[in-house]
Design a protein around this motif. Structure first.
Motif, mmCIF file in Angstrom:
data_model
loop_
_atom_site.group_PDB
_atom_site.id
_atom_site.type_symbol
_atom_site.label_atom_id
_atom_site.label_comp_id
_atom_site.label_asym_id
_atom_site.label_seq_id
_atom_site.Cartn_x
_atom_site.Cartn_y
_atom_site.Cartn_z
ATOM 1 N N SER A 180 83.854 5.701 -72.032
ATOM 2 C CA SER A 180 83.211 4.582 -71.332
ATOM 3 C C SER A 180 83.202 3.318 -72.190
ATOM 4 N N CYS A 181 82.988 3.472 -73.519
ATOM 5 C CA CYS A 181 82.991 2.307 -74.424
ATOM 6 C C CYS A 181 84.335 1.581 -74.383
ATOM 7 N N LYS A 182 85.421 2.343 -74.470
ATOM 8 C CA LYS A 182 86.752 1.731 -74.506
ATOM 9 C C LYS A 182 87.121 1.102 -73.160
ATOM 10 N N ILE A 183 86.700 1.734 -72.072
ATOM 11 C CA ILE A 183 86.985 1.158 -70.748
ATOM 12 C C ILE A 183 86.207 -0.141 -70.554
ATOM 13 N N LEU A 184 84.957 -0.182 -71.009
ATOM 14 C CA LEU A 184 84.155 -1.405 -70.888
ATOM 15 C C LEU A 184 84.789 -2.564 -71.659
ATOM 16 N N GLY A 185 85.307 -2.266 -72.854
ATOM 17 C CA GLY A 185 85.969 -3.312 -73.628
ATOM 18 C C GLY A 185 87.167 -3.900 -72.912
ATOM 19 N N LYS A 186 87.837 -3.080 -72.103
ATOM 20 C CA LYS A 186 89.020 -3.554 -71.371
ATOM 21 C C LYS A 186 88.646 -4.259 -70.075
ATOM 22 N N LYS A 225 78.892 7.672 -65.915
ATOM 23 C CA LYS A 225 79.600 8.291 -67.037
ATOM 24 C C LYS A 225 79.039 7.846 -68.390
ATOM 25 N N ALA A 226 78.389 6.660 -68.434
ATOM 26 C CA ALA A 226 77.873 6.139 -69.698
ATOM 27 C C ALA A 226 76.450 6.572 -69.994
ATOM 28 N N GLN A 227 75.880 7.392 -69.168
ATOM 29 C CA GLN A 227 74.487 7.814 -69.363
ATOM 30 C C GLN A 227 74.387 8.834 -70.499
ATOM 31 N N LEU A 228 73.203 8.914 -71.084
ATOM 32 C CA LEU A 228 72.978 9.846 -72.190
ATOM 33 C C LEU A 228 73.157 11.294 -71.769
ATOM 34 N N SER A 229 72.990 11.555 -70.485
ATOM 35 C CA SER A 229 73.138 12.930 -69.995
ATOM 36 C C SER A 229 74.585 13.405 -70.049
ATOM 37 N N GLN A 230 75.533 12.484 -70.164
ATOM 38 C CA GLN A 230 76.955 12.848 -70.209
ATOM 39 C C GLN A 230 77.345 13.264 -71.632
ATOM 40 N N THR A 231 78.509 13.870 -71.741
ATOM 41 C CA THR A 231 78.993 14.321 -73.056
ATOM 42 C C THR A 231 79.333 13.120 -73.942
ATOM 43 N N VAL A 232 79.413 13.394 -75.246
ATOM 44 C CA VAL A 232 79.781 12.330 -76.199
ATOM 45 C C VAL A 232 81.170 11.788 -75.889
ATOM 46 N N GLN A 233 82.081 12.688 -75.541
ATOM 47 C CA GLN A 233 83.442 12.260 -75.225
ATOM 48 C C GLN A 233 83.449 11.328 -74.021
ATOM 49 N N SER A 234 82.637 11.639 -73.025
ATOM 50 C CA SER A 234 82.563 10.792 -71.835
ATOM 51 C C SER A 234 82.030 9.405 -72.189
ATOM 52 N N ARG A 235 81.039 9.346 -73.085
ATOM 53 C CA ARG A 235 80.464 8.056 -73.459
ATOM 54 C C ARG A 235 81.436 7.256 -74.328
ATOM 55 N N LEU A 258 77.088 -5.838 -69.110
ATOM 56 C CA LEU A 258 76.306 -6.007 -70.336
ATOM 57 C C LEU A 258 75.162 -5.002 -70.476
ATOM 58 N N PRO A 259 74.452 -4.628 -69.390
ATOM 59 C CA PRO A 259 73.436 -3.562 -69.556
ATOM 60 C C PRO A 259 74.018 -2.258 -70.090
ATOM 61 N N LEU A 260 75.186 -1.897 -69.606
ATOM 62 C CA LEU A 260 75.847 -0.689 -70.116
ATOM 63 C C LEU A 260 76.203 -0.849 -71.591
ATOM 64 N N VAL A 261 76.665 -2.051 -71.971
ATOM 65 C CA VAL A 261 77.030 -2.309 -73.370
ATOM 66 C C VAL A 261 75.816 -2.140 -74.271
ATOM 67 N N LEU A 300 84.714 0.803 -62.329
ATOM 68 C CA LEU A 300 83.437 0.287 -62.822
ATOM 69 C C LEU A 300 82.236 1.032 -62.238
ATOM 70 N N ASN A 301 82.231 1.241 -60.932
ATOM 71 C CA ASN A 301 81.075 1.920 -60.309
ATOM 72 C C ASN A 301 80.856 3.331 -60.845
ATOM 73 N N PRO A 302 81.911 4.166 -60.964
ATOM 74 C CA PRO A 302 81.686 5.501 -61.556
ATOM 75 C C PRO A 302 81.289 5.436 -63.030
ATOM 76 N N LEU A 303 81.629 4.308 -63.705
ATOM 77 C CA LEU A 303 81.364 4.200 -65.134
ATOM 78 C C LEU A 303 79.860 4.159 -65.440
ATOM 79 N N VAL A 304 79.066 3.693 -64.475
ATOM 80 C CA VAL A 304 77.611 3.612 -64.674
ATOM 81 C C VAL A 304 77.036 4.995 -64.949
#
Length: 766
Positions: free
Chosen positions: A86-92, A73-83, A107-110, A67-71
């Motif tokens: 992150s979506c699928k990991i958040l759902g789990k 990884k979900a930023q706009l500066s990361q690649t599309v693949q990385s984001r 929820l802020p990340l969502v 979870l902590n590294p996911l913050v």
């Protein structure tokens, strides 16, 4: 290598090869490292492994390592693949943490990912909102998830709007009536109105979810909205049919072909949702509102559509209940469909459909079961012939198995003249073993419920002469299969009377495969005997086994004989009187014997009725007679039929008629002879020699197993014989009565030529 490593890591987790702590320490960092592999297939493989690992990892490990590294990884500066990852990991992850952590950190990340600049990311996050809603509860779903879904449903990207629509449909149960009527219903209406102008892929999704949508919003529609959705569904059911032209596929542009394929998918989804739409309009309004649509789906030019409606046909029949007569013609249409795939889909529930057809309808009492469905028998026979002519033998086998329901649907005479002989032909001539076995078992079921003794005796005679004493060893193998089905379906007394001696006579068969198969069957054959009444049949069985032990020269058969002897020795014999250990089996056998006796009594009553007023007895009367003769009890387990032997098994209202029928029957057995075409089992031995089969004449085999004096079988008083097994002159009893004596010389005449075992080396069962 990467794909294999991902699967291997997952296998280690699933098989619990190491502890969770050791797994997290040794493997988790490797998995996380490869999530952003440049190859999409490799990245997805490692992601699937990680999602499975999340299910079992402790909460603290998940928070610190994932979870902590996911913050970041979900930023706009990361690649599309990385984001996307992150979506699928958040759902789990949502289901693994408490509400306050979800609200503060997840929820802020969502929200951020739902508003991503890339439509792929927005669509992916939208599809994870269903999992997130299940983890955060109803209140947070209404305040956080629903506003995001509303905004995403108006997105400029069609895939995002589609994802929002499907997520809303799946979350309908979470929202209350106010949310559904004020928020969701307007969105759905707008989506449906714009769907025809948008991409056809949206129509495919809409048609697939339409049944769930109508069910979830049922009760909040106004009459006008209800009618609008119904008309929208009807329009989808015929989508693309108006554009049908007789052109060749090669002359149609590729884009038009692709569009037609999408239209076919839409109509297929409409067929899938048809039962839900019947509920939507109410089954009472089916004929007025949905019958024309159902007719179109059953006659659709495309096989996938007809295949889907055939799968749903049973559900439609159940929903219509007494109105099932409305779709009789469509049943015939699907049975006669040129595609075997459609037929295969329909016959999965064919017995249940036919039962509903025969008992449903406008009238609660039907004198003739097929009065409202005259085309059923031709359609069934044509379907079987079509399946037989194809290479799809599994469909043919399934159809023959389902035909075993016909005695409960159509009359005994119709089965005898239209189906029974066909089953016998398949057993004799078909080249596919499972098909032959299916036909054999269905034939036995037809024989079991046949209402005329003369017809039963003809079938028994043909089974013994053409299968049991047939020239082909393959037919004799099928006779043993039939004997196994007879033991399963009929009473012990019936098997012993007609099939016991013809079965054990095959111990002298010249083909090793036949003797081998018989050895496997002998324990079941012995289980049909009751002591002391069948003591002499037991002696015959033991004599045959001893001869096999002494004279068998084939080493494989001899090995099986030795194993069979040990099994026979361990078997406990059933007694005439009830025993505690065999109590349930004896009750079942007694019920079978009672029903067989009842068939004869019903036949006699029917003859008397025909003599009196010239009208045949209704099958309904027979079913009522059969039900009334059962004696219910509270002390026995469910499913165990109970009957009281003797006159008490017959209702008092017909006791005088039953006594009269028994008297007439016994007189007819003593004074009348059957037609010559049924032959006499006393000539079985001479007929078998004429067919080319001669038992061994050396040693003990010179004396036929069947050479037993008539007196040796008269251990039971004639008055103890059940009425259902009073033998006619043409079919003498071989058990619990009188056995025919066979001249050993006649059975091994000089003129007869022994059959040659052409496939002697083939030891295994074909």
């Amino acid at each position: 290598m990467q794909l294999t490593a991902a699967v291997s890591f997952l296998t280690i987790l699933q098989e619990e090869a190491v502890s969770i702590h050791a797994y997290a320490h040794s493997f988790l960092q490797v998995i996380l490292l490869h999530l952003e592999h440049r190859d999409a297939g490799v990245s997805n493989a490692w992601l699937e492994t990680l999602l499975s690992v999340i299910e079992v990892l402790p909460r603290e490990t998940l928070r610190h390592e994932i979870l902590n590294p996911l913050v970041s990884k979900a930023q706009l500066s990361q690649t599309v693949q990385s984001r996307l990852v992150s979506c699928k990991i958040l759902g789990k992850l949502t289901n693994k943490f408490d509400a306050h952590i979800i609200k503060r950190e997840i929820l802020p990340l969502v929200k951020s990912l739902c508003q991503d600049v890339e439509y792929e990311v927005r669509s992916c996050m939208c599809r994870q909102l269903e999992n997130i809603a299940q983890g955060i509860g109803t209140e947070l779903t209404k305040s956080v998830v629903l506003p995001e879904l509303i905004e995403l449903s108006r997105d400029e990207g069609s895939s995002v709007r589609l994802a929002a629509f499907e997520t809303l449909v799946n979350l309908l149960d979470v929202f209350d009536t106010d949310d559904r009527s004020q928020t969701i219903l307007p969105l759905v209406k707008s989506f449906c109105e714009k769907s025809f102008k948008a991409d056809e892929s949206i129509l495919i999704s809409l048609s697939f979810h339409l049944g769930k949508l109508c069910h979830g919003l049922y009760g909040i529609f106004t009459p006008d909205q209800h009618l609008r959705f119904l008309e929208f569904y009807k329009k989808l059911c015929t989508l693309g049919l108006q554009q049908e032209n007789g052109h060749n596929d090669n002359q149609i542009p590729p884009q038009i072909l692709e569009q037609e394929k999408k239209y076919i998918s839409v109509r297929k989804n409409c067929a899938y949702n048809f039962p839900a739409m019947i509920v939507f309009v109410d089954p009472k309004n089916f004929h007025l509102e949905l019958y024309p649509t159902f007719f179109c789906l059953c006659h659709d030019p495309e096989v996938p559509v007809r295949y889907t409606i055939a799968i749903c046909f049973y559900e439609v029949s159940k929903l219509l209940n007494s109105g099932v007569y409305l779709i009789h013609k469509e049943l015939i249409t699907l049975l006669q469909d040129e595609s075997l795939e459609v037929l295969d889909a329909l016959i999965d529930h064919l017995p249940e459909i036919l039962e509903l057809m025969s008992t449903g309808g406008e009238s609660s009492v039907q004198e003739n079961k097929l009065s409202s469905l005259p085309d059923l028998i031709p359609a069934l026979t044509a379907a079987e012939q079509r399946a037989a002519a194809s290479l799809k033998w599994r469909t043919h086998e399934k159809l023959l198995q389902k035909y075993a329901c016909l005695p409960h649907v159509i009359s005994s005479d119709q089965i005898y003249y239209r189906f029974l002989q066909r089953m016998f032909t398949i057993v004799m001539t078909n080249n596919v073993l499972p098909v032959q076995k299916a036909a054999s078992r269905t034939l036995c079921v037809f024989l079991r419920y046949n209402r005329k003794q003369e017809q039963r005796h003809e079938v028994i005679q043909k089974l013994i002469e053409q299968l049991g004493q047939g020239k082909s060893y393959w037919n004799r193998l099928r006779f043993l299969d039939t004997c196994e089905f007879i033991i399963e379906i009929f009473s012990k007394a019936f098997f012993c009377k007609y099939f016991f001696l013809p079965a054990i006579e095959l111990t002298h068969d010249p083909v090793a495969n036949v003797r081998m198969k018989l050895c496997y069957l002998l324990p079941k054959v012995k289980s049909t005997l009751k002591i002391p009444a069948d003591k002499h049949l037991l002696q015959q069985l033991e004599m045959c086994v001893r001869k096999l032990l002494c004279q068998e020269k084939d080493k494989d058969v001899l090995a099986i004989v030795k194993r069979t002897v040990l099994e026979l020795d361990r078997m406990e014999m059933s007694m005439d009187a009830f025993q505690k250990k065999f109590y349930e089996k004896d009750l079942v056998d007694q019920e079978k014997e009672r029903e067989e006796r009842l068939l004869l009594e019903m036949e006699q009553l029917e003859r008397e009725k025909q003599q009196n007023d010239g009208r045949p007895m209704s099958d309904k009367i027979f079913e009522k007679k059969r039900r009334d003769s059962k004696t219910p009890t509270q002390s026995l387990p469910k499913g165990i039929p109970v009957s009281v032997p003797g006159p008490s098994s017959v209702t008092p209202s017909t006791s005088k008629e039953i006594k009269k029928s028994k008297l007439v029957r016994s007189q007819s057995f003593n004074n009348q002879a059957f037609h010559a075409k049924y032959g006499s089992l006393e000539k079985c031995a001479s007929k078998s020699s004429a067919a080319g089969y001669t038992p061994p004449v050396s040693g003990l085999a010179k004396t036929s197993v069947l050479s037993v004096t008539d007196d040796s079988f008269r251990t039971r008083n004639a008055s103890s014989l059940p009425p259902s097994f009073s033998p006619p002159s043409s079919l003498p009893s071989t058990s619990r009565g009188t056995a025919p004596s066979v001249d050993p010389k006649g059975s091994a005449s000089k003129d007869s030529q022994p059959r040659k075992a052409t496939l002697k080396s083939r030891k295994s069962n074909p």
